[in-house]
Write an enzyme that holds these catalytic residues in place. Structure first.
Site, mmCIF file in Angstrom:
data_model
loop_
_atom_site.group_PDB
_atom_site.id
_atom_site.type_symbol
_atom_site.label_atom_id
_atom_site.label_comp_id
_atom_site.label_asym_id
_atom_site.label_seq_id
_atom_site.Cartn_x
_atom_site.Cartn_y
_atom_site.Cartn_z
ATOM 1 N N LYS A 52 2.946 -11.116 12.855
ATOM 2 C CA LYS A 52 1.616 -10.603 12.474
ATOM 3 C C LYS A 52 1.763 -9.537 11.381
ATOM 4 O O LYS A 52 2.876 -9.073 11.112
ATOM 5 C CB LYS A 52 0.936 -10.020 13.715
ATOM 6 C CG LYS A 52 1.696 -8.844 14.324
ATOM 7 C CD LYS A 52 1.160 -8.488 15.704
ATOM 8 C CE LYS A 52 1.958 -7.328 16.284
ATOM 9 N NZ LYS A 52 1.673 -7.107 17.703
ATOM 10 N N TYR A 109 -1.573 18.300 -9.306
ATOM 11 C CA TYR A 109 -2.881 18.625 -8.722
ATOM 12 C C TYR A 109 -2.772 19.757 -7.722
ATOM 13 O O TYR A 109 -1.928 19.727 -6.818
ATOM 14 C CB TYR A 109 -3.456 17.406 -7.997
ATOM 15 C CG TYR A 109 -4.015 16.341 -8.900
ATOM 16 C CD1 TYR A 109 -5.020 16.620 -9.823
ATOM 17 C CD2 TYR A 109 -3.548 15.036 -8.810
ATOM 18 C CE1 TYR A 109 -5.539 15.623 -10.640
ATOM 19 C CE2 TYR A 109 -4.061 14.027 -9.610
ATOM 20 C CZ TYR A 109 -5.063 14.331 -10.533
ATOM 21 O OH TYR A 109 -5.574 13.343 -11.328
HETATM 22 C C1 LIG Z 1 2.790 -6.748 18.390
HETATM 23 C C2 LIG Z 1 3.056 -7.265 19.754
HETATM 24 C C3 LIG Z 1 4.371 -7.404 20.210
HETATM 25 C C4 LIG Z 1 5.571 -6.901 19.459
HETATM 26 O O1 LIG Z 1 5.733 -5.504 19.688
HETATM 27 P P1 LIG Z 1 6.954 -4.687 19.077
HETATM 28 O O2 LIG Z 1 6.816 -3.333 19.649
HETATM 29 O O3 LIG Z 1 6.737 -4.693 17.590
HETATM 30 O O4 LIG Z 1 8.191 -5.395 19.452
HETATM 31 C C5 LIG Z 1 4.560 -8.025 21.444
HETATM 32 N N1 LIG Z 1 3.513 -8.444 22.184
HETATM 33 C C6 LIG Z 1 2.231 -8.296 21.778
HETATM 34 C C7 LIG Z 1 1.127 -8.747 22.659
HETATM 35 C C8 LIG Z 1 1.965 -7.699 20.568
HETATM 36 O O5 LIG Z 1 0.703 -7.524 20.181
#
Ligand SMILES: *Cc1c(COP(=O)(O)O)cnc(C)c1O
Length: 376
Positions: free
Chosen positions: A36, A267
């Site tokens: 993702k 700035y």
């Molecule tokens: C993003 C996610 C993961 C992965 O988590 P990490 O801490 O990046 O390993 C696993 N399970 C679900 C449901 C997630 O949303």
């Protein structure tokens, strides 16, 4: 083609090494590679290619649109859509053979209707809230929702999952509590559950820090990209057992100039030189994810040495003090994240300067800049 002077470099060998290391840790459990957020800023499709080559059993994405990209790129592994489901997206789940992660029973009627229309069934997983306190049905509601799924024509319950809220904290009791709640639910349902149900709960923290969380599948994200969820663990491990950060963020020097002591810089003049100072200007700024909060705080690498960011970071410009280096010239490489020579600026260090976590740094830098893939 002319490209930006700022560039994120992604090491394919590092991604491969991490996948292989995590697969060994997962033992008999399959690895759902979490890709993702465009592969946590590393590029979803490029990463998925590497992970598939190194034995990923499945992919996890947030939204349907990401799953569609994976299918259009030719990936045939199961693709789990973990969020972002609405009835209007149900036909696409069928068309692109995506596996929805349900959080309650609201999608069942749409799924069943589409299954009838298309003359085939769809496999689903159910996410339970075993202590995360976010998405999913509560442990109390779960037996009823599971029953409803199993009673819905055209819908097959293939798996049950939960998520840990604190698996990055090794000594928190939370992870064991969530694990206990999840296990108790599965045990209480026993024979009522379909045969061969796929159970999964471990994110990176679960897999790396807590025994007994592997079940049938694990879902690492951040660790695939070479960072530890607690931001620390890597330092304590031997190099061979350590995850390898896959991202580097580099820029170039575009001007070198001398200013006298007592000069206000940039700035707001939030920095005043205390000595005759040689400055190097970099064409990078908050537009590129090098956020303003790093002003007067961050360090970068030039010629393999650490030098401080001075003054306010602006939209497209950052200044660093290179007085102590010999002969810096326009065009020289500057490393904002990653290794240069014997020195390294880690993602965790930047996260600490920014008051955030390594996840956010990777998404920011990776998704706001041109990426280049290296085979070392
Ligand atoms: C993003 C996610 C993961 C992965 O988590 P990490 O801490 O990046 O390993 C696993 N399970 C679900 C449901 C997630 O949303």
């Amino acid at each position: 083609m002319i490209e930006s002077l700022n560039r994120v470099e992604i090491s394919r060998p590092a991604l491969r090494h991490n996948m292989q290391l995590l697969r060994r840790m997962a033992r008999n459990a399959g690895v759902m590679a979490m890709v993702k957020a465009d592969g946590y800023g590393h590029g979803m499709l490029e990463c998925a290619r590497v992970f598939a080559g190194a034995g990923a059993a499945a992919f996890g994405v947030a939204e349907v649109v990401e799953g569609v990209s994976l299918r259009q790129a030719g990936f045939s592994q199961p693709v789990f859509v973990l969020a972002g489901l609405l009835p209007e997206l149900v036909p696409s789940l069928f068309d692109f053979d995506l596996t929805p992660v349900l959080v309650d029973d609201t999608l069942l009627s749409s799924l069943s209707r589409e299954a009838r229309r298309q003359g085939r069934s769809i496999s689903v997983h159910l996410k339970v809230d075993a202590g995360m306190g976010r998405q999913g049905c509560t442990l109390d509601q779960a037996p009823l929702v599971i029953r409803r799924i199993m009673d819905t024509a055209g819908v097959q319950l293939q798996g049950i999952l939960a998520h840990f809220p604190m698996a990055d904290e090794r000594d928190s009791a939370s992870t064991m509590d969530v694990l206990a709640g999840f296990s108790a639910l599965v045990e209480s349902l026993g024979d009522q559950l379909p045969d061969g149900l796929c159970l999964h709960i471990a994110n990176s923290g679960g897999l790396l820090y807590f025994a007994g969380t592997r079940f049938d599948m694990v879902r690492p994200g951040i660790s695939l990209y070479g960072c530890y969820p607690d931001g620390l663990t890597g330092r304590k491990l031997a190099v061979g057992e350590r995850l390898r950060p896959a991202m580097r963020f580099v820029s170039r020097v575009i001007q070198v100039k001398e200013v006298p002591a007592g000069s206000g810089l940039g700035y707001g003049h939030i920095y005043t030189t205390g000595r005759q100072t040689r400055l190097a200007l970099l064409p990078v700024g908050y537009e590129d994810g090098y956020l303003r909060v790093l002003s007067n705080r961050a360090e970068v690498l030039v010629h393999g040495r650490r030098v401080p960011v001075v003054g306010r970071i602006s939209m497209n410009l950052t200044m660093v003090d290179v007085t102590d280096l010999q002969e810096v010239r326009p065009g020289d490489e500057v490393v904002l994240l990653g290794r240069q020579g014997a020195e390294e600026i880690s993602c965790d260090e930047i996260a600490a300067w920014m008051g955030t976590i390594n996840y956010e740094v990777l998404c920011l830098f990776g998704n706001l800049n041109r990426r280049a893939y290296l085979d070392d």
